[in-house]
Design a protein around this motif. Sequence first.
Motif, PDB file in Angstrom:
ATOM      1  N   VAL A 130       0.876  -1.172   0.000  1.00 47.87           N
ATOM      2  CA  VAL A 130       0.000   0.000   0.000  1.00 47.87           C
ATOM      3  C   VAL A 130       0.909   1.216   0.000  1.00 47.87           C
ATOM      4  N   HIS A 131       0.748   2.077  -0.996  1.00 46.59           N
ATOM      5  CA  HIS A 131       1.593   3.259  -1.135  1.00 46.59           C
ATOM      6  C   HIS A 131       0.835   4.482  -0.606  1.00 46.59           C
ATOM      7  N   VAL A 132       1.395   5.139   0.385  1.00 47.49           N
ATOM      8  CA  VAL A 132       0.769   6.308   1.000  1.00 47.49           C
ATOM      9  C   VAL A 132       1.493   7.555   0.524  1.00 47.49           C
ATOM     10  N   TYR A 133       0.760   8.424  -0.194  1.00 48.67           N
ATOM     11  CA  TYR A 133       1.323   9.664  -0.722  1.00 48.67           C
ATOM     12  C   TYR A 133       0.807  10.822   0.126  1.00 48.67           C
ATOM     13  N   GLY A 134       1.697  11.511   0.810  1.00 50.65           N
ATOM     14  CA  GLY A 134       1.311  12.639   1.656  1.00 50.65           C
ATOM     15  C   GLY A 134       1.528  13.955   0.946  1.00 50.65           C
TER      16      GLY A 134
END
Length: 384
Positions: A123-127
């Motif tokens: 799961v890639h979390v882009y902030g």
Amino acid sequence: MRILHTSDWHIGRSFHGHSTLEALRGVLERLVAQVRENDVDLVLVAGDVFDSAAPSAACYPVLSDTLLALRETGATVVVTSGNHDSAARLGFQSALLRDGILVLTDPAAVGTPVTIDDAAGPVHVYGIPYLEPALVRHVWPGVPMRSQHDALTHAMSLIRADHTARGGRAVVMSHCFAAGVEATPGVEREIRQGSLDVVPVSVFDDLDYVALGHIHGRQTLAERVRYAGAPLHYSFGEQDKPRGSWLVDLDENGFEKAEWLELPVPRRLVTVRGALDDLLTDERFADAEDAWVCAQYTDTTPQIDPMRRLQQRFPHCATVMHTPDAPRVSDERSYAQRVRHARSDAELIDAFLVHVREGEGADERERELIRDVLDDHALTEARS
């Protein structure tokens, strides 16, 4: 993967002159307990962690203690900066925190995710930190950057390009004013200039979840695009809005479901309305005696020292408003014109009362008193 989405902690904000630090600390302790009870894998804090770019020293332990407690549950914690935060201060603090607590404040890094794996893969979390167009033009030279819409559109293009190359599931965090959202008047300090900084929800299409911040009430703009709101009430405009966070489940195909987790309200917010004497004595207002109170008294004329009197019954009365029921009679004449046209001392006094009371002259009881005083004065003059 199980995600808890929260935002807008506003550590350090006061409530009508009262500190909220201890109340917020208690609510965040409950949030930590919910993370533990629900086996949360990932906590997302979508901006406005602090209320000020220069928070007081007392604010930092609330943040550090909460982030460390969240990490001790086993969850990974990802924090982004909002329009109230100092990205530099948050970014500096991130270097002092342990592994598994990530503070994302660099606009240039929006296309580089935090990647967390579960049984179904990455799961890639882009902030996305809050993007003020004038302050990020130098980050992306040559890219039109007239509005927040421009800034977020470009940021999302970088995110989509990276996600296409990586594959897997994608989650985005953003602090913005999305189209269709219902703001609370007087609560969210405006980041809009006309419609320039309203961001269409379509900017966030084709993602597995979008965790938004900036709006203080929970809202669902699309099944996968949500605001969690603030964990504490910071204005009487928010008093009827629940406090809590979103518990989001992702399965191997992406978004599965979202559930609302209520947070406790340390002290209720109540608006009471009525004549001042009724507010002070009527039993129908008894249940507000232990709440934060916004008192709206409806007497025709302003009353003497209403706050002190109301606090004798409502110790936590935070604000008093004079909101008379009867509409004021409009008189376009100036005070000087009313004085010139006065045909008697009684009319002269009434003109003065209209002036100082912003349109409200003497009532019947006051007119009787004025007549008595003027009659006594005339009698005294006649005898002298």
